[in-house]
Structures are given as structure tokens and as C-alpha cells.
Design a protein around this motif. Sequence first.
Motif, PDB file in Angstrom:
ATOM      1  N   ARG A 189       0.809  -1.226   0.000  1.00 27.91           N
ATOM      2  CA  ARG A 189       0.000   0.000   0.000  1.00 27.91           C
ATOM      3  C   ARG A 189       0.842   1.276   0.000  1.00 27.91           C
ATOM      4  NH1 ARG A 189      -3.708   0.930   4.503  1.00 27.91           N
ATOM      5  NH2 ARG A 189      -4.503   2.504   3.069  1.00 27.91           N
ATOM      6  N   LEU A 190       2.131   1.160   0.210  1.00 24.61           N
ATOM      7  CA  LEU A 190       2.972   2.356   0.300  1.00 24.61           C
ATOM      8  C   LEU A 190       3.119   3.034  -1.055  1.00 24.61           C
ATOM      9  CD1 LEU A 190       5.829   0.953   2.563  1.00 24.61           C
ATOM     10  CD2 LEU A 190       4.020   2.541   3.250  1.00 24.61           C
ATOM     11  N   PRO A 191       3.301   4.346  -1.065  1.00 25.77           N
ATOM     12  CA  PRO A 191       3.575   5.045  -2.330  1.00 25.77           C
ATOM     13  C   PRO A 191       4.844   4.496  -2.977  1.00 25.77           C
ATOM     14  CG  PRO A 191       3.088   6.612  -0.579  1.00 25.77           C
ATOM     15  CD  PRO A 191       3.216   5.281   0.081  1.00 25.77           C
ATOM     16  N   GLN A 192       4.851   4.416  -4.285  1.00 23.52           N
ATOM     17  CA  GLN A 192       5.945   3.754  -4.992  1.00 23.52           C
ATOM     18  C   GLN A 192       7.295   4.421  -4.782  1.00 23.52           C
ATOM     19  OE1 GLN A 192       4.973   3.174  -9.113  1.00 23.52           O
ATOM     20  NE2 GLN A 192       3.654   1.418  -8.681  1.00 23.52           N
ATOM     21  N   ASP A 193       7.315   5.724  -4.615  1.00 21.37           N
ATOM     22  CA  ASP A 193       8.590   6.433  -4.551  1.00 21.37           C
ATOM     23  C   ASP A 193       9.072   6.675  -3.120  1.00 21.37           C
ATOM     24  OD1 ASP A 193       6.591   8.178  -3.892  1.00 21.37           O
ATOM     25  OD2 ASP A 193       7.408   9.883  -4.985  1.00 21.37           O
ATOM     26  N   CYS A 194       8.494   5.993  -2.133  1.00 19.42           N
ATOM     27  CA  CYS A 194       8.872   6.229  -0.747  1.00 19.42           C
ATOM     28  C   CYS A 194      10.063   5.357  -0.332  1.00 19.42           C
ATOM     29  CB  CYS A 194       7.689   5.966   0.184  1.00 19.42           C
ATOM     30  SG  CYS A 194       7.338   4.199   0.451  1.00 19.42           S
ATOM     31  N   VAL A 195      10.607   5.664   0.842  1.00 19.94           N
ATOM     32  CA  VAL A 195      11.627   4.844   1.488  1.00 19.94           C
ATOM     33  C   VAL A 195      10.986   4.251   2.744  1.00 19.94           C
ATOM     34  CG1 VAL A 195      13.903   4.835   2.576  1.00 19.94           C
ATOM     35  CG2 VAL A 195      13.452   6.354   0.642  1.00 19.94           C
ATOM     36  N   TRP A 196      11.207   2.957   2.991  1.00 23.06           N
ATOM     37  CA  TRP A 196      10.552   2.364   4.152  1.00 23.06           C
ATOM     38  C   TRP A 196      11.422   1.308   4.820  1.00 23.06           C
ATOM     39  CZ3 TRP A 196       9.022  -2.876   4.477  1.00 23.06           C
ATOM     40  CH2 TRP A 196       9.106  -3.613   3.277  1.00 23.06           C
ATOM     41  N   GLN A 197      11.097   1.072   6.080  1.00 20.68           N
ATOM     42  CA  GLN A 197      11.746   0.017   6.837  1.00 20.68           C
ATOM     43  C   GLN A 197      10.702  -0.680   7.697  1.00 20.68           C
ATOM     44  OE1 GLN A 197      14.596   1.601   9.650  1.00 20.68           O
ATOM     45  NE2 GLN A 197      13.043   2.651  10.858  1.00 20.68           N
ATOM     46  N   VAL A 198      11.042  -1.860   8.170  1.00 22.84           N
ATOM     47  CA  VAL A 198      10.190  -2.554   9.115  1.00 22.84           C
ATOM     48  C   VAL A 198      10.753  -2.360  10.511  1.00 22.84           C
ATOM     49  CG1 VAL A 198      11.359  -4.808   9.049  1.00 22.84           C
ATOM     50  CG2 VAL A 198       8.922  -4.687   9.588  1.00 22.84           C
ATOM     51  N   VAL A 199       9.848  -2.207  11.480  1.00 22.35           N
ATOM     52  CA  VAL A 199      10.194  -2.218  12.898  1.00 22.35           C
ATOM     53  C   VAL A 199       9.396  -3.361  13.502  1.00 22.35           C
ATOM     54  CG1 VAL A 199      10.150  -0.931  15.068  1.00 22.35           C
ATOM     55  CG2 VAL A 199      10.626   0.270  12.913  1.00 22.35           C
ATOM     56  N   ALA A 200      10.052  -4.485  13.664  1.00 24.74           N
ATOM     57  CA  ALA A 200       9.372  -5.705  14.128  1.00 24.74           C
ATOM     58  C   ALA A 200       9.669  -5.901  15.606  1.00 24.74           C
ATOM     59  CB  ALA A 200       9.849  -6.905  13.321  1.00 24.74           C
ATOM     60  N   ILE A 201       8.620  -5.841  16.424  1.00 30.18           N
ATOM     61  CA  ILE A 201       8.773  -5.877  17.872  1.00 30.18           C
ATOM     62  C   ILE A 201       8.701  -7.317  18.386  1.00 30.18           C
ATOM     63  CG2 ILE A 201       7.844  -5.035  20.060  1.00 30.18           C
ATOM     64  CD1 ILE A 201       8.976  -2.853  18.210  1.00 30.18           C
ATOM     65  N   GLY A 202       9.660  -7.670  19.227  1.00 29.76           N
ATOM     66  CA  GLY A 202       9.595  -8.956  19.908  1.00 29.76           C
ATOM     67  C   GLY A 202      10.085 -10.124  19.088  1.00 29.76           C
ATOM     68  N   ARG A 203       9.458 -11.261  19.280  1.00 26.87           N
ATOM     69  CA  ARG A 203       9.971 -12.525  18.737  1.00 26.87           C
ATOM     70  C   ARG A 203       9.936 -12.597  17.210  1.00 26.87           C
ATOM     71  NH1 ARG A 203       5.918 -16.669  21.524  1.00 26.87           N
ATOM     72  NH2 ARG A 203       6.420 -15.244  23.240  1.00 26.87           N
ATOM     73  N   LEU A 208      10.585 -11.026  10.282  1.00 27.82           N
ATOM     74  CA  LEU A 208      10.015  -9.925   9.512  1.00 27.82           C
ATOM     75  C   LEU A 208      11.095  -9.005   8.949  1.00 27.82           C
ATOM     76  CD1 LEU A 208       6.760  -8.958  11.438  1.00 27.82           C
ATOM     77  CD2 LEU A 208       7.098 -10.572   9.568  1.00 27.82           C
ATOM     78  N   SER A 209      12.236  -8.919   9.617  1.00 31.31           N
ATOM     79  CA  SER A 209      13.345  -8.152   9.051  1.00 31.31           C
ATOM     80  C   SER A 209      13.812  -8.785   7.750  1.00 31.31           C
ATOM     81  CB  SER A 209      14.500  -8.076  10.052  1.00 31.31           C
ATOM     82  OG  SER A 209      14.131  -7.326  11.197  1.00 31.31           O
ATOM     83  N   ALA A 210      13.928 -10.106   7.739  1.00 29.87           N
ATOM     84  CA  ALA A 210      14.321 -10.803   6.514  1.00 29.87           C
ATOM     85  C   ALA A 210      13.284 -10.592   5.413  1.00 29.87           C
ATOM     86  CB  ALA A 210      14.501 -12.290   6.804  1.00 29.87           C
ATOM     87  N   MET A 211      12.018 -10.635   5.772  1.00 35.20           N
ATOM     88  CA  MET A 211      10.956 -10.423   4.784  1.00 35.20           C
ATOM     89  C   MET A 211      11.020  -9.007   4.205  1.00 35.20           C
ATOM     90  SD  MET A 211       7.446 -12.214   6.025  1.00 35.20           S
ATOM     91  CE  MET A 211       6.662 -11.436   4.617  1.00 35.20           C
ATOM     92  N   ALA A 212      11.236  -8.015   5.075  1.00 35.75           N
ATOM     93  CA  ALA A 212      11.298  -6.635   4.596  1.00 35.75           C
ATOM     94  C   ALA A 212      12.425  -6.458   3.593  1.00 35.75           C
ATOM     95  CB  ALA A 212      11.482  -5.676   5.771  1.00 35.75           C
ATOM     96  N   LEU A 213      13.571  -7.042   3.872  1.00 36.96           N
ATOM     97  CA  LEU A 213      14.687  -6.961   2.936  1.00 36.96           C
ATOM     98  C   LEU A 213      14.327  -7.606   1.603  1.00 36.96           C
ATOM     99  CD1 LEU A 213      17.613  -7.764   5.391  1.00 36.96           C
ATOM    100  CD2 LEU A 213      17.161  -5.573   4.280  1.00 36.96           C
ATOM    101  N   ALA A 214      13.647  -8.742   1.652  1.00 37.39           N
ATOM    102  CA  ALA A 214      13.259  -9.424   0.418  1.00 37.39           C
ATOM    103  C   ALA A 214      12.237  -8.611  -0.378  1.00 37.39           C
ATOM    104  CB  ALA A 214      12.693 -10.802   0.744  1.00 37.39           C
ATOM    105  N   LEU A 215      11.459  -7.774   0.326  1.00 35.55           N
ATOM    106  CA  LEU A 215      10.434  -6.957  -0.332  1.00 35.55           C
ATOM    107  C   LEU A 215      10.970  -5.604  -0.799  1.00 35.55           C
ATOM    108  CD1 LEU A 215       7.446  -7.662   2.099  1.00 35.55           C
ATOM    109  CD2 LEU A 215       7.599  -8.402  -0.292  1.00 35.55           C
ATOM    110  N   GLY A 216      12.244  -5.358  -0.556  1.00 38.61           N
ATOM    111  CA  GLY A 216      12.829  -4.098  -0.998  1.00 38.61           C
ATOM    112  C   GLY A 216      12.879  -3.018   0.053  1.00 38.61           C
ATOM    113  N   GLY A 217      12.622  -3.365   1.327  1.00 40.17           N
ATOM    114  CA  GLY A 217      12.653  -2.381   2.393  1.00 40.17           C
ATOM    115  C   GLY A 217      13.995  -2.329   3.095  1.00 40.17           C
ATOM    116  N   ASN A 218      14.069  -1.461   4.078  1.00 43.18           N
ATOM    117  CA  ASN A 218      15.250  -1.332   4.922  1.00 43.18           C
ATOM    118  C   ASN A 218      14.975  -2.001   6.266  1.00 43.18           C
ATOM    119  OD1 ASN A 218      16.893   0.416   3.088  1.00 43.18           O
ATOM    120  ND2 ASN A 218      15.138   1.777   3.355  1.00 43.18           N
ATOM    121  N   VAL A 219      15.952  -1.936   7.173  1.00 39.81           N
ATOM    122  CA  VAL A 219      15.830  -2.739   8.379  1.00 39.81           C
ATOM    123  C   VAL A 219      16.333  -1.962   9.589  1.00 39.81           C
ATOM    124  CG1 VAL A 219      18.099  -3.860   8.148  1.00 39.81           C
ATOM    125  CG2 VAL A 219      16.222  -5.078   9.290  1.00 39.81           C
TER     126      VAL A 219
END
Length: 273
Positions: A189-203, A208-219
Motif C-alpha cells: 500500500r505504500l507510495p511507490q517512490d517512498c523509502v521504508w523500513q520494518v520495525v518488528a517488535i519482539g519474537r 520480519l526483518s528478513a521479509m522486509a529486505l526481500a520486499l525491498g525495504g530497509n531494516v
Amino acid sequence: MGVVLTVAPTGPVATKADNSALPTTPQEIAAAVLEAYELGAAVAHIHVRDHEERPTADLGIAREAIAEISARCPILIQLSTGVGMGVPFQERARLVELRPEMATLNPCSMTFGGGEFSNPPQSVRALAARMQELGVKPELEIYDTGHLDACLRLRDEGLLPEKLQFSLVLGVAGGMAATAENLVTMAARLPQDCVWQVVAIGRANLRLSAMALALGGNVRAGLEDTLYLRKGELSLGNAPLVARAAALVEALDLSLASIEETRSLLELPERQR
């Protein structure tokens, strides 16, 4: 362009009673940030504490933390205006007057664990406008699906820069659950030209960090997000968590963004601290 690795060394919730390695003084925070920088982190997401380990928006303590970090390394500093549940919004908002490169902008009020995280709409608009005046880049923290829509309304009102920067926060009680499905839905759902990262809390942090990297996000990595390196094993500081995130980046055949690359990606102006 490489992956931006952010260290979040302290946060607003845990104490040394939860993990004795948690940094709480400006000196301890700066030492943890230096270790993370040496491991490849380009951004430091900073919360500060008072002398009793309570979250604080005290400008003197925050200024000292920035000075201590800047004396050790050139990492980009992102101050949290979230601070903690018991700190009034106007006190939190004043932190941007220190003119860090970045600061958080939380678009909505919400239940946060056992407390209430208050971000009144008009106050959020005023803070967004002030950040524009000061040249402080907003890091937009998205805890639930409607928070994204609130950010896009701020953008449409001209209160946000063109290059939006999002953190998708999953796992806070009261916000989105830390599931793969929620991460995929929000990333799509994010705008195409944005920069994003995941903040995965807890276990769910590692998965989810690995997933975010695979999806093109930061960590992001650090004791704010998880106190444990693995089940039943407390992390001996921030460095093991940052090293683990850096290893994920390498395992996916990606590279870490330098300070200069991160500044360019986020369209941050050069400035003297």
C-alpha cells in the motif's frame, strides 16, 4: 543503492531490570551507537532517559546525547518525538528544535500496550509544519493501516516532503500484529517512490526483518525492538542484534548503505551539528 540499517538502542519501555545491557545514559547510548556504526548502521534512532531511567523529552539530556554521539561517529541521528506514554505531546514536539537530521512523526493516537499514545490531529499538523521550517526529515511511524492514510492526507496538505520515509511498526499491543500477512499488505500500500523500513517488535523481529529486505525495504535493529537474540537468550547489548541484521543483508546478496548514500536516498541536507 544499499540497504539502510538503523540502530534503535534504547526505546521507551524496557529498563536495565529487563536487560542489564540496555543503554540509558547519554554516554552509554553513544557507545552503543558507535558499535552499531562500526557494524554498518547509518542511522541512529534515539530515545533518551532521565536519571531514573524514565523516558524524557528533556532538551538538555537530548542535546548531550546528540553531542556524545556526534563526537564518536558521523552516523545520522533520528530523534524520537514519541518519547514515552507519560510525556505530554508539546514537550515531545520541542525535541525537533534541536534540529536533528530526522525525527519521528506519529500521525495518530492509539492504544499502546497498557497506555494511550496521544497524537492529536491539529498538534501533529503543527509539528509537521515546524519540522518543514527547521529542515528536519519526518520518519512516519505506521502502527496500523489507517495511520498510512493519515500520513497521505498530511502529504496532500503539503505538510510532508515529497520523498516520504515510513517505518512499518508491527507487534505493539494496540497496533498491527507482527505477521507476514500484515507486512506484505502494508508494503504493497505504500507510495511507490517512498523509502521504508520494518520495525518488528519482539519474537518476530528476525523473520520480519528478513521479509522486509526481500520486499525491498530497509531494516532496524536494537534493544528497543527486542531484548533477545534468540529464544531464551538475552542479547548482550545492541551490537549482536545489529550484526545479525547486517548478516541478513549480506546473506541476501545486498549491501549496506553508507552515510552518504543514506543522506542522498532520504534527501537530507548537509548541516553542521
